[in-house]
Design an enzyme around this catalytic site. Structure first.
Site, short mmCIF file in Angstrom:
data_model
loop_
_atom_site.label_atom_id
_atom_site.label_comp_id
_atom_site.label_asym_id
_atom_site.label_seq_id
_atom_site.Cartn_x
_atom_site.Cartn_y
_atom_site.Cartn_z
N TYR A 135 0.95 -1.19 -0.02
CA TYR A 135 0.30 0.39 -0.06
C TYR A 135 0.79 1.78 0.22
CZ TYR A 135 -3.45 -3.30 1.96
OH TYR A 135 -4.17 -4.28 1.76
N HIS A 144 0.40 -11.97 1.47
CA HIS A 144 -0.08 -11.49 0.27
C HIS A 144 -0.22 -11.86 -1.10
CE1 HIS A 144 -1.42 -6.18 0.05
NE2 HIS A 144 -2.18 -8.05 -0.39
#
Length: 339
Positions: free
Chosen positions: A113, A173
């Site tokens: 992010y 992830h």
């Protein structure tokens, strides 16, 4: 705005007044609103901790009841938190700070992010100003798939950016990917070193074989799988499959995701349900999430919406409303990479 549309803010008046308030009181009972009390949320079955005197009181009561999930690692995790996907660092800082200030205990971010430094600053501000203690906070970050070969370096970098000594939960992830088992084993070593408390995976939908492979390869078992979940896209069969191994499911995009939320916020059925409870559609969606047994991390940069998203513990959706929302399933995600 089209004339027939309605915004989430139009339901913010007196939610505990009238029939919605009587329903909430009859479900939770007067003791539920006593400061310092311990109750069980009847729809979730978890003992709750009480956070009182919040700066944002929409529904007339002064107490929030926030259930925790007991993870298989022995740690507890709140059922709702603040998500930070797609927020720039300065925006993420303010969002996290606002969330912790109004009572949140769960923060979700990721190396990918590019905002962990901002998240860390928001956490630091909230701790320094006395809104929360580190031991009361649950922080999640993630190792991006291109970093699986050096998961250790990824996590240590995240800790530095977050200004934390340990992370409560780290997820791989996206699996399956190259080096996923190797990356997971590196994270296990960091658990042994006290840098991570719990481990998990993301983006496994109905892929039981991948889940089994990762679970069986793990010395320290994953506690959670984080998936895209919302009424249009949720896999109850995989949730049940994971639960057999004591693995929780956490929802990203719990409100449908950026660019798709209006498909829900203006949905006639959801508007009708929200109106009956004096709640907003986002609150109905999040209540549906926690009653389904999901952990949810809605993201927002708006302090009012952040606080609103937290105010979902003074009412219960009955079985018929839950079934109506469940039936909105289309099997097609808005962002998932495999659905």
């Amino acid at each position: 705005m089209k004339k027939e549309q309605i915004t989430r803010r139009q339901f913010l008046k007196g939610a505990l007044a009238g029939t919605a308030g009587l329903a909430a009181m009859s479900i939770l009972g007067p003791a539920a609103f006593a400061e310092g009390s311990q109750i069980v949320d009847p729809a979730i079955g978890n003992e709750v901790h009480v956070i009182s005197d919040t700066p944002y009181v929409m529904s007339g009561d002064q107490t929030y009841f926030v259930p925790d999930k007991v993870l298989s690692s022995g740690y507890t995790m709140p059922v709702i938190g603040i998500g930070t996907y797609a927020l720039q660092p300065d925006v993420a800082e303010n969002s996290v700070y606002s969330a912790l200030k109004c009572g949140y205990h769960l923060v979700d971010t990721a190396r990918a992010y590019w905002n962990e430094d901002g998240v860390g600053r928001g956490i630091k501000r909230a701790i320094e100003e006395g809104y929360i203690k580190r031991e009361e906070l649950f922080v999640t970050t993630k190792v991006w798939d291109s970093d699986f070969a050096d998961a250790r370096g990824s996590v240590l970098g995240s800790l530095e950016r977050l200004q934390l000594d340990y992370v409560d939960l780290v997820l791989l992830h996206h699996v399956p990917r190259d080096n996923d088992e190797n990356g997971y084993h590196q994270m296990e070593q960091l658990v042994k070193e006290g840098k991570i408390r719990s481990l998990g995976l993301s983006n496994i939908y109905r892929d039981n074989a991948t889940f089994d492979r990762m679970y069986n390869a793990a010395e320290i078992k994953p506690v959670l799988v984080q998936n895209e979940n919302h009424p249009f896209f949720h896999w109850d069969d995989f949730q049940a499959y994971a639960a057999a191994s004591s693995v929780q499911i956490e929802s990203w995009y719990p409100l449908g995701g950026r660019g798709f939320t209006q498909n829900y916020f203006n949905h006639p059925t959801l508007l009708e349900i929200a109106g009956r409870y004096g709640k907003t559609v986002p609150q109905i969606l999040l209540r549906w999430q926690v009653q389904k047994g999901f952990i949810a991390v809605p993201g927002s940069s708006n302090p009012d919406h952040i606080a609103e998203n937290y105010d979902i513990f003074n009412f219960v959706l009955p079985d018929d409303d839950m079934a109506t929302i469940n039936a909105m399933q289309t099997g097609h995600g808005n962002f998932n990479m495999r659905g």
